[in-house]
Enzyme design. Structure first.
Site, short mmCIF file in Angstrom:
data_model
loop_
_atom_site.label_atom_id
_atom_site.label_comp_id
_atom_site.label_asym_id
_atom_site.label_seq_id
_atom_site.Cartn_x
_atom_site.Cartn_y
_atom_site.Cartn_z
N THR A 198 0.83 -1.20 0.00
CA THR A 198 0.00 0.00 0.00
C THR A 198 0.87 1.26 0.00
O THR A 198 1.95 1.28 0.59
CB THR A 198 -0.92 0.03 1.24
N SER A 236 -2.44 3.34 10.45
CA SER A 236 -3.41 2.43 11.06
C SER A 236 -2.70 1.12 11.36
O SER A 236 -1.57 0.89 10.93
CB SER A 236 -4.59 2.18 10.13
N TYR A 238 -3.57 -1.70 10.12
CA TYR A 238 -3.42 -2.31 8.79
C TYR A 238 -2.14 -1.83 8.11
O TYR A 238 -1.34 -2.62 7.61
CB TYR A 238 -4.63 -1.98 7.91
N HIS A 239 -1.93 -0.51 8.06
CA HIS A 239 -0.73 0.02 7.43
C HIS A 239 0.54 -0.43 8.15
O HIS A 239 1.57 -0.64 7.53
CB HIS A 239 -0.80 1.55 7.38
N LYS A 242 1.70 -3.71 6.84
CA LYS A 242 2.39 -3.60 5.55
C LYS A 242 3.83 -3.12 5.74
O LYS A 242 4.73 -3.51 4.98
CB LYS A 242 1.62 -2.66 4.62
#
Length: 489
Positions: A198, A236, A238-239, A242
């Site tokens: 991302t 976040s 989520y980030h 990554k």
């Protein structure tokens, strides 16, 4: 309108508008030497005229990006094996919100693909994060040339929803990625790993200029020159996963000489591709809810229902975007252009263009007549930011990206209109908040707006406010009563 080169590549100049150019399909013939000759390519034909067939395992191949990518790879002549544990469908049940489009079960999808003449795609039900031995056995048995890794929880809002979703996102994403890396090493096979990352790993507005593709050249104390990963600024949980993926890729490349490509993708918009349009049973999923719906798709769905476009804060957030067809094309380009053994992790910025959120809302409002509603931002982020992104690597490989085009926007609105009876509008307003401060400020802001509307005699706004407060309370009765009290004061 699209530039002439893009119109030619996407088939627009043959007439028929957005739908016909998305339906344009190539014919693939496999030669004895394994080279697939692609004739009459519907998109970026110059890139796909000759492709060497590979065996590709697509992890997470049932998802929003994974499914159309699996079909596109098969269309190019690659042998495709889809692996998925259908976790995204299970989250639909958890959230009480299904895809706007009626996606079919995997066996029905595969039967439909075969019925339209597609090459066989095999499916393996497997949890990449939890079933390491089965994953290893699959890699050893299939001996793939490449593994495309989509098998991660992909929504930033869902990752911030509560402690359970935060822990699940870490467990699933980090364990899954590490299992893939460890399994490839243990198998002893030379497998190229292609990972969908991302743009969010870079942060937004932190570079002070153009964001390069993965690496930056720096001068260390004493005048020493070095090439390092761009600093990471996750926004976040989520980030953050990554970012952790990136660190693991660097280690396994240096330690085990794995060949890895990491694609830092922008926000995906659109629903269908040339392949998913071939049969209604192949339709891709369309998420419109506040947790999984990407911003542009949410806007287009809201416009189809004449539901005011929900812009968070000022709408000054600048984000990178890419159409779903281009996601599939970029993955295919990455599969066909692997790094050599010993090369550093290859990083591409997989984006077509950047836009401010409020500018997107304005475009869609002008196009559809739908009103725009600025609401309190549930995210902990800057209210305004610039974003300048380099994407020269994919363009050097011949990629001509699809950019925002009213024909394609219309197509998404039409899809939303076709299935609008499946929409639950109570799922549109934010239900995940980055921290307690954002929750409190969102509740206070929306309560005040509802009270003002009530004073003006708007009964509907009061009803909407009650629905919003129910969502904000997340089933906590005491919290609901406190929010109601705040609205009355």
């Amino acid at each position: 309108a699209l530039p002439a080169a893009v119109r030619a590549a996407t088939g627009t100049e043959r007439g028929g508008g957005a739908r016909s150019r998305m339906r344009a399909r190539a014919r693939v013939g496999r030669r004895a030497d394994g080279v697939c000759m692609r004739v009459d390519a519907g998109t970026d034909g110059g890139i796909w005229t000759q492709v060497r067939s590979k065996k590709v395992v697509v992890l997470g191949g049932d998802g929003f990006c994974g499914w159309p990518t699996a079909l596109f790879l098969a269309e190019l002549g690659h042998e495709v094996v889809v692996v998925d544990n259908l976790a995204r469908r299970k989250i639909d049940v958890e959230l009480g919100c299904n895809s706007l489009t009626p996606i079919q079960a995997m066996d029905e999808r595969l039967a439909a693909w075969k019925a339209v003449g597609g090459a066989e795609i095999r499916f393996e039900y497997l949890d990449v994060a939890q079933e390491y031995q089965r994953l290893l056995q699959l890699i050893e048995l299939e001996r793939p040339d490449a593994v495309v890794h989509f098998a991660e929880q992909r929504a930033a809002p869902y990752s911030q929803k509560n402690s359970a979703t935060k822990r699940y996102t870490i467990d699933n994403n980090v364990n899954g990625t590490h299992n893939v890396l460890a399994a490839v090493v243990e198998s002893g096979l030379d497998v190229h790993i292609v990972h969908l990352g991302t743009m969010g790993v870079y942060g937004y507005g932190t570079s002070g200029g153009e964001i390069p593709e993965g690496y930056i050249d720096v001068v260390l104390p004493g005048g020493r020159e070095s090439r390092i990963l761009h600093p990471m600024y996750p926004g976040s949980v989520y980030h953050a996963t990554k970012c952790l993926d990136q660190v693991m890729f660097q280690f396994y490349q240096r330690n085990d000489q794995l060949r890895i490509t990491d694609l830092h993708q922008g926000i995906v918009w659109g629903t269908n591709t040339a392949q998913t349009l071939l049969d209604e049973r192949l339709v891709n999923r369309f998420d419109y809810d506040s947790d999984y719906g990407t911003v542009l798709n949410r806007f287009l769905m809201q416009a189809a229902l004449d539901f005011p476009l929900t812009v968070y804060g000022t709408g000054g957030q600048t984000r990178a975007f890419i159409h779903i067809q281009d996601t599939a094309k970029c993955i295919a380009l990455a599969v066909e252009n692997p790094p050599k053994s010993g090369d550093q992790v290859e990083i591409f910025n997989q984006v077509a263009e950047t836009h401010r959120v409020r500018d997107l809302a304005h475009i869609i409002s002008e196009m559809t007549g739908c009103k725009v509603n600025n609401i309190a931002n549930p995210r902990n982020e800057a209210s305004e930011n610039e974003l300048d992104v380099a994407n020269r690597k994919f363009q050097a490989l011949g990629w001509s990206p699809i950019t925002l085009d009213t024909g394609l926007l219309d197509e998404v609105v039409n899809i939303a209109g076709k299935y609008k009876e499946r929409c639950d509008t109570s799922k549109v307003l934010p239900s995940s908040f980055w921290n307690k401060t954002r929750l409190r400020e969102c509740a206070e802001s929306n309560a005040q707006a509802a009270a003002l509307a009530a004073e003006a005699g708007s009964a509907v706004s009061v009803e909407d406010a009650e629905s919003m407060l129910q969502k904000l309370s997340s089933g906590d009765h005491q919290r609901l009563e406190r929010l109601r009290a705040a609205m009355r004061t």
